[in-house]
Write a protein that holds these residues in place. Structure first.
Motif, PDB file in Angstrom:
ATOM      1  N   SER A   1      47.486  -0.402  30.870  1.00 23.64           N
ATOM      2  CA  SER A   1      47.260  -0.996  32.185  1.00 23.64           C
ATOM      3  C   SER A   1      48.531  -0.861  33.021  1.00 23.64           C
ATOM      4  O   SER A   1      49.633  -0.737  32.473  1.00 23.64           O
ATOM      5  N   VAL A   2      48.344  -0.872  34.349  1.00 21.47           N
ATOM      6  CA  VAL A   2      49.486  -0.732  35.252  1.00 21.47           C
ATOM      7  C   VAL A   2      49.175  -1.466  36.554  1.00 21.47           C
ATOM      8  O   VAL A   2      48.016  -1.587  36.955  1.00 21.47           O
ATOM      9  N   HIS A   3      50.217  -1.969  37.183  1.00 22.26           N
ATOM     10  CA  HIS A   3      50.131  -2.595  38.508  1.00 22.26           C
ATOM     11  C   HIS A   3      50.862  -1.672  39.475  1.00 22.26           C
ATOM     12  O   HIS A   3      52.007  -1.295  39.232  1.00 22.26           O
ATOM     13  N   ILE A   4      50.193  -1.261  40.558  1.00 25.88           N
ATOM     14  CA  ILE A   4      50.862  -0.462  41.577  1.00 25.88           C
ATOM     15  C   ILE A   4      50.778  -1.189  42.912  1.00 25.88           C
ATOM     16  O   ILE A   4      49.862  -1.969  43.149  1.00 25.88           O
ATOM     17  N   ARG A   5      51.766  -0.934  43.781  1.00 24.97           N
ATOM     18  CA  ARG A   5      51.769  -1.577  45.085  1.00 24.97           C
ATOM     19  C   ARG A   5      52.500  -0.711  46.095  1.00 24.97           C
ATOM     20  O   ARG A   5      53.278   0.186  45.724  1.00 24.97           O
ATOM     21  N   ASP A   6      52.234  -0.986  47.359  1.00 28.52           N
ATOM     22  CA  ASP A   6      52.929  -0.307  48.440  1.00 28.52           C
ATOM     23  C   ASP A   6      54.306  -0.936  48.607  1.00 28.52           C
ATOM     24  O   ASP A   6      54.423  -2.159  48.729  1.00 28.52           O
ATOM     25  N   ARG A   7      55.333  -0.109  48.634  1.00 29.74           N
ATOM     26  CA  ARG A   7      56.696  -0.618  48.747  1.00 29.74           C
ATOM     27  C   ARG A   7      56.912  -1.387  50.048  1.00 29.74           C
ATOM     28  O   ARG A   7      57.598  -2.411  50.086  1.00 29.74           O
ATOM     29  N   ASP A   8      56.293  -0.911  51.141  1.00 26.06           N
ATOM     30  CA  ASP A   8      56.526  -1.517  52.454  1.00 26.06           C
ATOM     31  C   ASP A   8      55.711  -2.788  52.669  1.00 26.06           C
ATOM     32  O   ASP A   8      56.104  -3.654  53.448  1.00 26.06           O
ATOM     33  N   CYS A   9      54.549  -2.884  52.027  1.00 28.43           N
ATOM     34  CA  CYS A   9      53.701  -4.073  52.159  1.00 28.43           C
ATOM     35  C   CYS A   9      53.138  -4.417  50.784  1.00 28.43           C
ATOM     36  O   CYS A   9      52.069  -3.920  50.400  1.00 28.43           O
ATOM     37  N   PRO A  10      53.854  -5.251  50.015  1.00 29.60           N
ATOM     38  CA  PRO A  10      53.437  -5.553  48.637  1.00 29.60           C
ATOM     39  C   PRO A  10      52.075  -6.227  48.517  1.00 29.60           C
ATOM     40  O   PRO A  10      51.531  -6.312  47.411  1.00 29.60           O
ATOM     41  N   LEU A  11      51.503  -6.709  49.636  1.00 25.37           N
ATOM     42  CA  LEU A  11      50.159  -7.277  49.565  1.00 25.37           C
ATOM     43  C   LEU A  11      49.110  -6.203  49.310  1.00 25.37           C
ATOM     44  O   LEU A  11      47.966  -6.516  48.958  1.00 25.37           O
ATOM     45  N   LEU A  12      49.478  -4.944  49.477  1.00 28.99           N
ATOM     46  CA  LEU A  12      48.586  -3.834  49.158  1.00 28.99           C
ATOM     47  C   LEU A  12      48.885  -3.419  47.721  1.00 28.99           C
ATOM     48  O   LEU A  12      49.866  -2.710  47.457  1.00 28.99           O
ATOM     49  N   PHE A  13      48.090  -3.907  46.792  1.00 18.35           N
ATOM     50  CA  PHE A  13      48.331  -3.612  45.377  1.00 18.35           C
ATOM     51  C   PHE A  13      47.007  -3.487  44.647  1.00 18.35           C
ATOM     52  O   PHE A  13      45.980  -4.021  45.085  1.00 18.35           O
ATOM     53  N   THR A  14      47.027  -2.776  43.546  1.00 15.78           N
ATOM     54  CA  THR A  14      45.860  -2.678  42.674  1.00 15.78           C
ATOM     55  C   THR A  14      46.321  -2.619  41.220  1.00 15.78           C
ATOM     56  O   THR A  14      47.503  -2.400  40.929  1.00 15.78           O
ATOM     57  N   ASN A  15      45.360  -2.810  40.332  1.00 16.15           N
ATOM     58  CA  ASN A  15      45.628  -2.734  38.904  1.00 16.15           C
ATOM     59  C   ASN A  15      44.740  -1.663  38.292  1.00 16.15           C
ATOM     60  O   ASN A  15      43.556  -1.560  38.628  1.00 16.15           O
ATOM     61  N   GLY A  16      45.317  -0.873  37.419  1.00 16.35           N
ATOM     62  CA  GLY A  16      44.549   0.165  36.741  1.00 16.35           C
ATOM     63  C   GLY A  16      44.477  -0.086  35.254  1.00 16.35           C
ATOM     64  O   GLY A  16      45.330  -0.771  34.688  1.00 16.35           O
ATOM     65  N   LYS A  17      43.448   0.466  34.641  1.00 15.57           N
ATOM     66  CA  LYS A  17      43.307   0.348  33.188  1.00 15.57           C
ATOM     67  C   LYS A  17      42.710   1.644  32.667  1.00 15.57           C
ATOM     68  O   LYS A  17      42.038   2.381  33.392  1.00 15.57           O
ATOM     69  N   GLY A  18      42.957   1.934  31.400  1.00 20.62           N
ATOM     70  CA  GLY A  18      42.399   3.147  30.821  1.00 20.62           C
ATOM     71  C   GLY A  18      42.811   3.319  29.379  1.00 20.62           C
ATOM     72  O   GLY A  18      43.647   2.573  28.861  1.00 20.62           O
ATOM     73  N   ALA A  19      42.237   4.325  28.753  1.00 20.00           N
ATOM     74  CA  ALA A  19      42.528   4.584  27.347  1.00 20.00           C
ATOM     75  C   ALA A  19      43.780   5.422  27.168  1.00 20.00           C
ATOM     76  O   ALA A  19      44.252   5.614  26.051  1.00 20.00           O
ATOM     77  N   SER A  20      44.332   5.950  28.267  1.00 20.82           N
ATOM     78  CA  SER A  20      45.561   6.726  28.213  1.00 20.82           C
ATOM     79  C   SER A  20      46.377   6.412  29.460  1.00 20.82           C
ATOM     80  O   SER A  20      45.878   5.819  30.427  1.00 20.82           O
ATOM     81  N   ARG A  21      47.623   6.813  29.454  1.00 22.02           N
ATOM     82  CA  ARG A  21      48.492   6.575  30.610  1.00 22.02           C
ATOM     83  C   ARG A  21      47.934   7.269  31.848  1.00 22.02           C
ATOM     84  O   ARG A  21      47.921   6.700  32.939  1.00 22.02           O
TER      85      ARG A  21
ATOM     86  N   ALA B   1      36.652  15.464  37.769  1.00 18.83           N
ATOM     87  CA  ALA B   1      37.862  16.275  37.928  1.00 18.83           C
ATOM     88  C   ALA B   1      38.857  15.881  36.851  1.00 18.83           C
ATOM     89  O   ALA B   1      38.784  14.776  36.284  1.00 18.83           O
ATOM     90  N   ALA B   2      39.789  16.786  36.557  1.00 24.93           N
ATOM     91  CA  ALA B   2      40.823  16.479  35.578  1.00 24.93           C
ATOM     92  C   ALA B   2      41.699  15.345  36.095  1.00 24.93           C
ATOM     93  O   ALA B   2      41.940  15.214  37.298  1.00 24.93           O
ATOM     94  N   LEU B   3      42.185  14.532  35.187  1.00 24.85           N
ATOM     95  CA  LEU B   3      43.017  13.393  35.584  1.00 24.85           C
ATOM     96  C   LEU B   3      44.251  13.845  36.343  1.00 24.85           C
ATOM     97  O   LEU B   3      44.664  13.214  37.327  1.00 24.85           O
ATOM     98  N   GLU B   4      44.859  14.951  35.897  1.00 27.92           N
ATOM     99  CA  GLU B   4      46.071  15.436  36.564  1.00 27.92           C
ATOM    100  C   GLU B   4      45.793  15.803  38.018  1.00 27.92           C
ATOM    101  O   GLU B   4      46.602  15.529  38.921  1.00 27.92           O
ATOM    102  N   ILE B   5      44.633  16.400  38.265  1.00 25.92           N
ATOM    103  CA  ILE B   5      44.268  16.800  39.632  1.00 25.92           C
ATOM    104  C   ILE B   5      43.993  15.561  40.481  1.00 25.92           C
ATOM    105  O   ILE B   5      44.426  15.460  41.637  1.00 25.92           O
TER     106      ILE B   5
END
Length: 575
Positions: free
Chosen positions: A46-66, A12-16
């Protein structure tokens, strides 16, 4: 017309993908924050994302574009929600342990036989032999860590064997102890996600083999790299920044879908080997490159170990585990030689995700491995967890006997009620902890599955310190002195508490000399009146456990742990 972006390996397209995943998370009550965006060189994000309410729920992403990077992070967030991996290392509490299902509706519970033999309907004869070859691991050791529900028995989840479609039940305990996050994925389609899961398994297994055997890999010709301009620009930018960059074919002669990019840092002679895998050559190479800088700016590429000469060290399970966690383990000099053990192969094993998955499955079957898949689509997003016994374990299989997390089921409740224990219960707990053979440096929250609040006594409590406090509570002078000696030689103990233990050690030794009374003024000058008073109170059992709280199994007062439970309740309503 809205612009859409497609990349190889995705259906699927990244935007979708991004819009779909963000919408579903918001509907489920998760509020995702994007943090630590990094784009150190062209073509590496690369980016780090997390849940605002429970910061223990987090993941890291990587890729060739944003966009690719954000889609990666959101996909990983869903894979960990869907498989419940976010809660693998935590106690779920007594209320969840009594629910009709603790983990998933499809779970099955097996009674623990009186003779402690493994139930015949659990796993298969071949898997019994793999996991328990000597038959000396008790069935009660398979009770899951998250519920600790010994009275309910062994919780197991169904996995489908891909060679013949048979359903096999795997204990949650075995999955959590040995496989951790290896082989998990979420995707736009089943074949996309399964390909990614199997690619990850290939990556880690082949990486471990290359590192442990000190294999030397062939260089990828510059003409081949030039086919992929974005990747070539990223490599060139790293070289311009002063790093030595080696691009290697890790397919072991065209057998496996794995690539390698190794960074050599002339500033400190550090060596960092990054691997990526996918049946499509371009995707595998891009993943090896983006993995190199995931969560790292250019100035954070220092501190990696120099190449080593001890192959036994590089092949050790400890070093391989470090490579699994953050790729910062030691690399042997053999890996860096000019004479490769294999010829370069200009490989490509697939094109569509269906073909990619079929190739991966066939490759594993050819090698004699069985592949087991569990599907998770309860949130309207396909996710899966894939196990390849004998290949995809992250931790050694004998950890089931010697490092099984279920050991905490025997003492979790006692530790969480520590200040309320009487002398006999303290003595029993101390004996239990000594008999467990657990290392003194182990953090107590991790052992019992607590999400400790930052800055709390619990957050930095180590097993050695806990045993020392128990020895003080029961008046065991020899064990107290032994514990104080360990504490004073361990760097990661709270300095203020360490001062109290040093004072305790001196008070006991001075009393053994005859009388500590004549030395109290000097001790107060050395350690302070407050630490001296607390040390005296602990020895006299007027103060027990330094005022440590007793949260109990309900984790009363543990704010972060309750946030974790609240997040679990959000998803439990969907399954």
């Amino acid at each position: 017309m809205t612009h859409t972006t497609f990349i190889p390996g995705k259906d699927a397209a990244l935007e979708i993908t991004i819009s779909t995943l963000q919408g579903k998370l918001q509907h489920m009550g998760f509020h995702i924050e994007e943090r630590s965006w990094l784009n150190p060189v062209d073509g590496i994000w690369s980016v780090h994302i997390r849940d605002r309410d429970c910061p223990l729920l987090f993941t890291n992403g990587k890729g060739a574009s944003r966009l690719a990077c954000l889609a990666s992070a959101l996909g990983e967030f869903f894979e960990r929600l869907s498989t419940h991996y976010f809660w693998t290392h935590f106690y779920l509490g007594p209320e969840v342990a009594e629910r009709p299902h603790v983990h998933f509706p499809q779970e099955r519970w097996f009674d623990v036989p009186e003779d402690e033999s493994w139930p015949a309907e659990l796993l298969s004869p071949e898997l019994h032999q793999l996991y328990n070859p000597e038959g000396n691991i008790d069935a009660s050791s398979l009770v899951d860590f998250n519920s600790g529900a010994v009275e309910r028995g062994i919780c197991a989840l169904p996995y489908v064997r891909q060679s013949d479609g048979q359903t096999v039940y795997f204990p949650v305990n075995i999955i959590g102890n040995l496989y951790v996050s290896n082989g998990m994925s979420a995707g736009n389609t089943a074949t996309e996600a399964r390909t990614q899961a199997l690619s990850e398994i290939f990556e880690r297994a082949i990486k471990a083999r290359i590192i442990s055997e000190g294999l030397c890999l062939p260089d990828v010709p510059e003409a081949v790299i030039a086919r992929y301009p974005r990747i070539a620009r990223g490599i060139a930018a790293l070289r311009e920044a002063g790093f030595g960059i080696l691009v290697k074919d890790a397919s072991l002669g065209g057998q496996y879908p794995v690539m390698n990019v190794t960074l050599l840092n002339p500033a400190d002679q550090g060596c960092f080997a990054s691997f990526g895998a996918h049946p499509q050559f371009e995707v595998a190479l891009e993943r090896a490159l983006t993995e190199l800088l995931q969560g790292r700016a250019l100035d954070a590429l220092a501190g990696f170990p120099a190449p080593g000469f001890d192959l036994e060290e590089t092949a050790s399970s400890t070093n391989i585990e470090i490579h699994f966690v953050d790729s910062s383990g030691v690399i042997h000099w053999k890996f860096l030689g000019d004479t490769p053990d294999f010829e370069f192969v200009d490989w490509n094993f697939g094109s569509t995700t269906a073909e990619d998955y079929a190739w991966c499955l066939d490759r594993l079957h050819q090698d004699g491995h069985q592949v087991y898949v569990a599907d998770f689509a309860q949130f309207g997003v396909y996710a899966c967890r894939v196990l390849v016994p004998g290949l995809s374990e992250i931790y050694p299989i004998d950890d089931l006997e010697f490092e099984n997390n279920s050991v905490a089921n025997d003492f979790r409740e006692a530790i969480l009620n520590l200040p309320d224990l009487d002398d006999e219960e303290c003595a029993d707990l101390l004996d239990t902890l000594n008999d467990s053979n657990l290392a003194d440096h182990r953090p107590v929250p991790g052992l019992i599955g607590m999400a400790a609040d930052a800055g709390s006594f619990w957050s930095d409590l180590r097993l050695g310190e806990l045993k020392t406090l128990l020895a003080l509570a029961v008046g065991d002078e020899a064990a107290t002195l032994e514990g104080c000696e360990w504490i004073l030689n361990f760097d990661q103990i709270n300095p203020e508490r360490k001062r109290v233990y040093a004072c305790i050690q001196n008070l006991i030794r001075l009393a053994d000399m005859g009388d500590s009374g004549p030395y109290l003024d000097t001790l107060a000058l050395l350690y302070g009146a407050g630490p001296l008073a607390q040390a005296h109170a602990l020895i006299m059992q007027e103060d027990r456990f330094m005022g440590l709280s007793a949260p109990g199994l309900a984790m009363d007062g543990c704010e972060m742990h309750h946030k974790l439970w609240a997040a679990y309740d959000k998803i439990h309503g969907f399954v």
